[in-house]
Design a protein around this motif. Structure first.
Motif, short mmCIF file in Angstrom:
data_model
loop_
_atom_site.label_atom_id
_atom_site.label_comp_id
_atom_site.label_asym_id
_atom_site.label_seq_id
_atom_site.Cartn_x
_atom_site.Cartn_y
_atom_site.Cartn_z
N GLN A 372 0.83 -1.20 0.00
CA GLN A 372 0.00 0.00 0.00
C GLN A 372 0.86 1.26 0.00
O GLN A 372 0.56 2.24 -0.69
CB GLN A 372 -0.92 -0.01 1.22
N THR A 376 0.90 3.92 -3.00
CA THR A 376 0.64 5.35 -2.78
C THR A 376 1.81 6.20 -3.28
O THR A 376 1.61 7.29 -3.83
CB THR A 376 0.41 5.61 -1.28
N ARG A 681 -6.98 -3.32 1.29
CA ARG A 681 -7.01 -1.87 1.53
C ARG A 681 -8.42 -1.32 1.40
O ARG A 681 -8.88 -0.55 2.25
CB ARG A 681 -6.08 -1.17 0.54
N LYS A 684 -10.60 -2.40 4.44
CA LYS A 684 -10.27 -1.68 5.68
C LYS A 684 -10.73 -0.22 5.62
O LYS A 684 -11.26 0.32 6.59
CB LYS A 684 -8.76 -1.76 5.90
N GLU A 685 -10.52 0.43 4.47
CA GLU A 685 -10.89 1.84 4.35
C GLU A 685 -12.40 2.04 4.44
O GLU A 685 -12.87 3.02 5.01
CB GLU A 685 -10.37 2.40 3.02
N LYS A 686 -13.15 1.10 3.88
CA LYS A 686 -14.60 1.29 3.80
C LYS A 686 -15.35 0.77 5.03
O LYS A 686 -16.41 1.30 5.37
CB LYS A 686 -15.15 0.60 2.54
#
Length: 761
Positions: A372, A376, A681, A684-686
């Motif tokens: 990740q 990024t 990712r 986890k973010e949502k």
């Protein structure tokens, strides 16, 4: 201080901890001071002993020189000539002369004069027949033959080590024999002067200088033989003595003899080569530090007393916030069976339980965290991401001179989950020492595509572009040999700053998109994929490709940078305004065409004549930047909606399949055609929790429900929810609820029966 503090084992541990914190440096300081004091005292004693031993050496050397001088005087004294000594009338005068010479030396026990091959020997006491003298001498290790040989044959002064000598009436003594041929230094001496020296005379002379001590004293000749020795309350075994004498060197040293530590001091005479040595037990040095030890013990006692008070104060200060936090947690935790759920010996348990959720939810996708970060890094171009701490955390070494990004893809039918996992492992870290290059793989959203950040230094004799091509060939060859996959590779331009990697990534995507799908082993460099032969003021195809790719990815930063750079190049070309106007509309066409490909067919209708006709290049630049910003915003918004829709579908899938033990990130990745790291990712973010924690909670809720409502065996319940490791599930269950599944079921039944009894009454 409240007395109930002392009922807490945690509080007592804090007190002990602070005592140790004070005690450890105190002990270390004490040992340091004590050892330095002992070392200093020992050094002083040894140096003092060395000085005394040097004085002893000087004294004994001077006495031995006196004996040599006496022998020289005897050789020239007419009273002691062969003629005078052998005559009956003059021999008494010779004996008196020897007695006079004996009186001049303090260490001489007796003096003898022997003329070679003679039948008599002369001393201060008179004339003696040699046979009688030899018979009455009584040396333990010096017989008549050896004595006669030594007196007749020696050409240089000789000292015989101390030997036991029998004296009249059965008495014994230890004496040295010092033989000097005369005339001294003559090649053909005619006589020998022999001195007897008591061993005690030598040792007493040493003791008078060295003073009182415990140990051993030795006088050695140049060949290491012990001429004289003195034992002051200590002895050594034969093996230890032999080892000591064989390894003897002048100076101060420490050595273990017979399992005991000794301090050895030795000095060597420059006059006769003799060595003077003392051997003292190291333990006697510690007798000199008793006062120091008493003072240190007193200091330790005072500091411990003060430290105990300080420890109590500090322990209270540290325990108070924990106590308050425990009370806060306890007030919000229900009691079980009328008992407190927390006791004085377990204050941290509730705090630990409160943090357990976070601890158990530590990102089990740790391998994805690195991906990740790299993902990024290549997409955002944010300089704040480039920090030494982050690089060290993920073990990344991107400190070489040049950087670029490759996009590697394939469409092989045999690239199943396991195969893709092996490919990801191969590309995770690429080391090419021959090309001074390292690479780090990045999982892209597509299952059959990876990004690779390459970092390299220049190799002598190679152009950077050539080196870049060789790096791409190495990656292709590595995948062919290791995984039987001939990938397609697109490479962006070379940059020098880490925050410029996003540009290289956009360019790599542009180059990759131009490759023919299914063209195995094909590769393209962004810088070489379109060689323009048009005039320099025309905007290169590379720029159009880069602009289109940045818009498709919603990267407004790269899109804006590309537009500004193109407008600046047009302004600096000094072409007529009409030509510049026509060329600039090429950028507008790229923007509008990309918007149409993205599904935005209304953008062109929002243009007005004022926006497209007239105006300066700056106004056109402003319009293009505005359009690019709108497109990127719509792309990002669409991506967010697509991600949310994807997560909703993933959650629905998990809710339907969480009982399957084979459910994993790889399963979801291949089900929804997105890489595992991006599934992790997005999820986890949502949702706010990671994938594994979500599944665990679903399975836990189901088991809890079944425990309350069914009598199904616990092992069967656990396996029904897809958990094969029953003991591990039970441990995690107890951490979550404080009870084992069996205890939980029993408690629920008790509660239910109580409830029924209450309702019946």
């Amino acid at each position: 201080m409240r007395i109930n503090y002392f009922k807490s084992r945690l509080f007592l541990k804090y007190i002990c901890s602070y005592l140790l914190i004070l005690l450890i440096p105190l002990v270390l300081m004490t040992i340091f001071i004590y050892e330095n004091a002992v070392k200093t005292l020992r050094t002083e004693i040894e140096n003092s002993r060395l000085a005394q031993l040097s004085q002893t050496k000087t004294t004994i050397d001077s006495r031995m020189k006196e004996l040599s001088d006496i022998a020289s005087r005897i050789s020239y004294d007419h009273r002691l000539s062969h003629y005078k000594a052998t005559q009956t009338l003059t021999s008494p005068e010779a004996i008196r002369a020897l007695d006079q010479y004996k009186a001049t030396s303090s260490i001489m026990d007796e003096i003898y004069l022997y003329f070679h091959n003679g039948k008599h020997i002369y001393s201060s006491k008179g004339l003696t027949d040699f046979d009688v003298f030899a018979r009455n001498l009584g040396f333990a290790n010096w017989d008549k033959t050896s004595l006669q040989h030594d007196l007749n044959e020696i050409k240089h002064p000789m000292v015989r080590p101390a030997d036991t000598v029998s004296i009249k009436e059965g008495l014994q003594d230890r004496k040295l024999a010092y033989l000097i041929p005369i005339t001294p230094n003559s090649l053909n001496p005619h006589a020998t002067v022999m001195y007897f020296i008591k061993e005690s005379a030598i040792t007493d002379l040493m003791d008078s200088v060295l003073g009182s001590y415990q140990g051993l004293t030795f006088v050695l000749d140049g060949e290491g033989q012990v001429l004289a020795a003195n034992h002051q309350g200590d002895t050594l075994s034969a093996d230890a003595s032999e080892m000591l004498l064989n390894q003897m060197v002048p100076g101060i040293q420490e050595r273990a003899l017979d399992g005991k530590a000794y301090s050895i001091v030795a000095v060597q005479s420059e006059t006769n080569g003799w060595t003077y040595m003392t051997v003292m037990p190291s333990s006697q040095f510690f007798s000199s530090v008793l006062n120091v030890r008493d003072v240190m013990l007193m200091i330790i006692g005072v500091v411990l007393l003060v430290g105990a008070v300080i420890a109590l104060v500090l322990a209270k200060m540290q325990y108070q916030p924990i106590s308050a936090l425990v009370e806060f947690v306890s007030s919000r935790v229900p009691k079980k069976n009328g008992e407190e759920t927390i006791g004085y010996g377990n204050e941290l348990q509730r705090i630990h339980t409160a943090l357990q959720d976070f601890s158990s939810r530590i990102d089990m996708q740790e391998p994805f965290a690195r991906n990740q970060y790299l993902s990024t890094l290549i997409k955002s171009g944010n300089p704040e991401l480039v920090s030494p701490e982050m690089m060290q955390l993920f073990d990344l070494k991107l400190n070489k001179k040049y950087l670029f990004v490759m996009v590697v893809g394939w469409n092989e039918s045999n690239a199943d989950r396991e195969h893709r996992r092996r490919i990801a492992s191969t590309l995770a870290h690429i080391d090419m020492p021959d090309m001074c290059a390292t690479g780090y793989g990045v999982e892209l959203p597509q299952l059959d595509r990876f990004g690779i950040i390459m970092n390299f230094d220049a190799v002598a004799g190679l152009d950077e572009t050539v080196q870049m091509k060789q790096t791409m060939e190495h990656v292709q060859r590595m995948l062919v040999e290791s995984h039987s996959i001939a990938p397609m590779i697109g490479a962006g331009s070379i940059y020098r700053q880490l925050h410029e990697l996003n540009q290289s990534y956009i360019e790599a995507c542009s180059a990759f998109d131009l490759l023919v799908p299914g063209d195995r082993g094909a590769s393209a460099l962004f810088e070489e994929m379109s060689k323009d032969t048009t005039p320099s003021y025309w905007i290169p195809n590379q720029t159009h490709l880069k602009l289109a790719q940045s818009l498709k990815q919603g990267n407004v930063e790269i899109a804006s940078r590309t537009i500004r750079s193109s407008i600046e190049n047009l302004q600096s070309s000094m072409q007529p305004a009409l030509i510049l106007r026509c060329v600039s509309f090429d950028l507008l066409n790229t923007v509008l065409k990309t918007a149409s490909e993205l599904g935005d067919h209304q953008l062109i209708q929002r243009l007005t004549p004022d926006m497209t006709v007239g105006g300066s290049l700056k106004e056109l630049e402003s319009m293009l930047l505005s359009l690019a910003s709108q497109i990127c915003a719509e792309v990002q918004q669409g991506a967010l909606q697509e991600e949310q829709s994807l997560i909703d579908r993933i959650v629905d899938y998990i809710d339907a399949h969480y009982r399957e033990h084979s459910l994993s990130l790889d399963t979801l990745a291949y089900e929804f055609e997105i890489s595992p790291s991006h599934v992790s990712r997005f999820f986890k973010e949502k949702t706010g929790i990671n994938f594994l924690q979500y599944i665990w909670q679903k399975r836990l809720d189901m088991v809890v429900h079944q425990l309350k409502t069914t009598d199904t065996p616990i092992k069967d319940l656990i396996q029904e929810v897809g958990y094969l490791d029953t003991p591990n599930f039970i441990r995690k269950f107890k951490k979550e609820t404080g009870l084992t599944p069996g205890q939980y079921r029993k408690l629920h039944r008790v509660t239910a029966s109580d409830a029924e009894s209450g309702s019946a009454s």
